[in-house]
Scaffold this motif. Sequence first.
Motif, mmCIF file in Angstrom:
data_model
loop_
_atom_site.group_PDB
_atom_site.id
_atom_site.type_symbol
_atom_site.label_atom_id
_atom_site.label_comp_id
_atom_site.label_asym_id
_atom_site.label_seq_id
_atom_site.Cartn_x
_atom_site.Cartn_y
_atom_site.Cartn_z
ATOM 1 N N HIS A 54 50.890 42.311 36.502
ATOM 2 C CA HIS A 54 50.112 43.505 36.186
ATOM 3 C C HIS A 54 49.274 43.950 37.391
ATOM 4 C CE1 HIS A 54 50.808 41.594 32.184
ATOM 5 N NE2 HIS A 54 51.176 42.834 31.919
ATOM 6 N N PRO A 55 48.931 45.215 37.473
ATOM 7 C CA PRO A 55 48.075 45.699 38.570
ATOM 8 C C PRO A 55 46.701 45.029 38.538
ATOM 9 C CG PRO A 55 49.146 47.526 37.439
ATOM 10 C CD PRO A 55 49.371 46.312 36.597
ATOM 11 N N ARG A 56 46.182 44.777 39.728
ATOM 12 C CA ARG A 56 44.845 44.219 39.880
ATOM 13 C C ARG A 56 44.088 45.024 40.931
ATOM 14 N NH1 ARG A 56 46.441 38.634 41.742
ATOM 15 N NH2 ARG A 56 48.403 39.704 42.123
ATOM 16 N N GLN A 57 42.783 44.907 40.895
ATOM 17 C CA GLN A 57 41.937 45.642 41.818
ATOM 18 C C GLN A 57 41.492 44.725 42.957
ATOM 19 O OE1 GLN A 57 41.483 49.056 41.457
ATOM 20 N NE2 GLN A 57 43.064 48.587 39.922
ATOM 21 N N MET A 58 41.811 45.117 44.182
ATOM 22 C CA MET A 58 41.461 44.336 45.374
ATOM 23 C C MET A 58 40.352 45.049 46.126
ATOM 24 S SD MET A 58 42.637 41.487 46.727
ATOM 25 C CE MET A 58 41.477 40.642 47.837
ATOM 26 N N THR A 59 39.339 44.302 46.534
ATOM 27 C CA THR A 59 38.222 44.845 47.288
ATOM 28 C C THR A 59 37.993 43.982 48.518
ATOM 29 O OG1 THR A 59 37.163 45.613 45.246
ATOM 30 C CG2 THR A 59 35.777 45.460 47.209
ATOM 31 N N VAL A 60 37.913 44.602 49.705
ATOM 32 C CA VAL A 60 37.624 43.861 50.930
ATOM 33 C C VAL A 60 36.555 44.596 51.719
ATOM 34 C CG1 VAL A 60 39.993 42.990 51.020
ATOM 35 C CG2 VAL A 60 39.370 44.950 52.425
ATOM 36 N N ARG A 61 35.717 43.829 52.394
ATOM 37 C CA ARG A 61 34.741 44.405 53.315
ATOM 38 C C ARG A 61 35.430 44.694 54.638
ATOM 39 N NH1 ARG A 61 29.412 42.676 52.558
ATOM 40 N NH2 ARG A 61 28.970 43.652 54.581
ATOM 41 N N ALA A 62 35.063 45.768 55.281
ATOM 42 C CA ALA A 62 35.759 46.211 56.487
ATOM 43 C C ALA A 62 35.384 45.412 57.725
ATOM 44 C CB ALA A 62 35.477 47.698 56.735
ATOM 45 N N HIS A 63 34.142 44.963 57.845
ATOM 46 C CA HIS A 63 33.672 44.400 59.107
ATOM 47 C C HIS A 63 33.194 42.965 59.014
ATOM 48 C CE1 HIS A 63 34.189 48.408 60.628
ATOM 49 N NE2 HIS A 63 33.362 48.885 59.716
ATOM 50 N N VAL A 64 33.244 42.380 57.831
ATOM 51 C CA VAL A 64 33.028 40.940 57.648
ATOM 52 C C VAL A 64 34.113 40.451 56.713
ATOM 53 C CG1 VAL A 64 30.544 41.001 58.058
ATOM 54 C CG2 VAL A 64 31.415 41.309 55.745
ATOM 55 N N GLN A 65 34.452 39.166 56.793
ATOM 56 C CA GLN A 65 35.561 38.668 55.982
ATOM 57 C C GLN A 65 35.058 38.270 54.597
ATOM 58 O OE1 GLN A 65 37.940 35.320 57.413
ATOM 59 N NE2 GLN A 65 39.781 36.366 56.705
ATOM 60 N N HIS A 66 35.178 39.214 53.681
ATOM 61 C CA HIS A 66 34.746 39.025 52.304
ATOM 62 C C HIS A 66 35.705 39.811 51.423
ATOM 63 C CE1 HIS A 66 31.321 39.467 49.077
ATOM 64 N NE2 HIS A 66 32.234 38.564 48.734
ATOM 65 N N ALA A 67 36.220 39.183 50.365
ATOM 66 C CA ALA A 67 37.210 39.828 49.513
ATOM 67 C C ALA A 67 37.056 39.369 48.074
ATOM 68 C CB ALA A 67 38.623 39.519 50.020
ATOM 69 N N SER A 68 37.566 40.202 47.152
ATOM 70 C CA SER A 68 37.549 39.868 45.736
ATOM 71 C C SER A 68 38.698 40.582 45.047
ATOM 72 C CB SER A 68 36.220 40.291 45.101
ATOM 73 O OG SER A 68 36.204 40.004 43.712
ATOM 74 N N VAL A 69 39.298 39.913 44.057
ATOM 75 C CA VAL A 69 40.342 40.530 43.243
ATOM 76 C C VAL A 69 40.006 40.297 41.773
ATOM 77 C CG1 VAL A 69 41.868 38.496 43.249
ATOM 78 C CG2 VAL A 69 42.836 40.782 42.899
ATOM 79 N N GLN A 70 40.280 41.324 40.968
ATOM 80 C CA GLN A 70 40.078 41.180 39.525
ATOM 81 C C GLN A 70 41.127 42.006 38.785
ATOM 82 O OE1 GLN A 70 36.010 43.151 39.449
ATOM 83 N NE2 GLN A 70 36.904 44.092 37.607
ATOM 84 N N PRO A 71 41.544 41.527 37.609
ATOM 85 C CA PRO A 71 41.164 40.252 36.993
ATOM 86 C C PRO A 71 41.832 39.078 37.685
ATOM 87 C CG PRO A 71 42.833 41.330 35.677
ATOM 88 C CD PRO A 71 42.480 42.291 36.762
ATOM 89 N N PHE A 72 41.314 37.899 37.449
ATOM 90 C CA PHE A 72 41.884 36.687 38.024
ATOM 91 C C PHE A 72 41.756 35.562 37.010
ATOM 92 C CE2 PHE A 72 42.046 32.803 40.504
ATOM 93 C CZ PHE A 72 43.059 33.065 41.427
ATOM 94 N N GLY A 73 42.871 35.217 36.379
ATOM 95 C CA GLY A 73 42.878 34.116 35.420
ATOM 96 C C GLY A 73 42.458 34.499 34.023
ATOM 97 N N ALA A 74 41.635 35.528 33.903
ATOM 98 C CA ALA A 74 41.187 36.034 32.607
ATOM 99 C C ALA A 74 40.700 37.455 32.819
ATOM 100 C CB ALA A 74 40.077 35.153 32.026
ATOM 101 N N PRO A 75 40.726 38.286 31.782
ATOM 102 C CA PRO A 75 40.334 39.690 31.962
ATOM 103 C C PRO A 75 38.911 39.879 32.474
ATOM 104 C CG PRO A 75 41.499 39.393 29.882
ATOM 105 C CD PRO A 75 41.244 38.024 30.413
ATOM 106 N N ASP A 76 38.019 38.918 32.192
ATOM 107 C CA ASP A 76 36.622 39.070 32.593
ATOM 108 C C ASP A 76 36.269 38.213 33.797
ATOM 109 O OD1 ASP A 76 36.842 36.611 31.324
ATOM 110 O OD2 ASP A 76 34.885 36.753 30.338
ATOM 111 N N GLN A 77 37.275 37.909 34.628
ATOM 112 C CA GLN A 77 37.035 37.076 35.809
ATOM 113 C C GLN A 77 37.524 37.760 37.080
ATOM 114 O OE1 GLN A 77 37.353 32.666 33.689
ATOM 115 N NE2 GLN A 77 38.866 33.242 35.220
ATOM 116 N N ARG A 78 36.915 37.348 38.197
ATOM 117 C CA ARG A 78 37.280 37.834 39.525
ATOM 118 C C ARG A 78 37.110 36.686 40.519
ATOM 119 N NH1 ARG A 78 31.815 41.477 39.754
ATOM 120 N NH2 ARG A 78 30.358 39.752 40.158
#
Length: 253
Positions: A54-78
């Motif tokens: 299923h589609p997930r939402q990916m977020t990354v910071r442009a100038h420091v190495q920081h990332a997050s994806v959701q959902p991950f493992g459960a609908p209310d997790q990232r």
Amino acid sequence: MAVQPQDPQASPLLREVLSAHGGMGRWREVHTVRATIVTGGVLWGMKGLVQDPHPRQMTVRAHVQHASVQPFGAPDQRTDFTPDRVAIEKLDGRTVAERTAPRTSFDGHGMHTPWDPLHRAYFNGYALWTYLTTPFLLAMPGFEVSEIEPWWENGERWRGLRATFPAHIAGHSDVQDFYFGQDNLLRRHDYHVDVAGGFAAAQYVHDVVEADGLRFPTVRRAYRRDANGSPVYSDLLVSIDISDLRLERATTS
């Protein structure tokens, strides 16, 4: 505080590549890249994981190495990824699981060593951060970039850049190669997957789109790479389809 990219003076090809992808001036204004991703490929099964189609939402910071994806493992997790820590958390910020010094958890791993969810979260974090900041990450402080011999494929000559990643940036491998077409847009990305035994991979990219003046490939296909550098097309390790790219500018107080 975010470290801003430096002006790449050492490599004429890198300057041309950055310009073709939208330019450093525009990239310096970006704080965050967000995108919808759908992933597949055989790597997940090799790691004992069930792939979420299923589609997930990916977020990354442009100038420091920081990332997050959701959902991950459960609908209310990232996930919450940095090179020194990876975590799975609830959307309200409560920690479900975390691992510090996460790279060491891959010590002794081979291509078929099973991964737990935190292994997967770490891999997802550094890989998608790399993909959604390429080629601009190559201009960040600490990267060493030089032009290498071109790669020929299907009658096309792709110029290459070899990048040595600084120690504070997590990546597939310390040294990675990026190849660009006559239009100076990315075509291929070569690396070794050190967190899975160091096997060689070749990732092809295409279907470039423009988002707020910057250009990004939206289709990525990674294959195992043979001793001659050619992709083994029967081994589609990872597929990534990217859509709905959004760029957020840094806010000033």
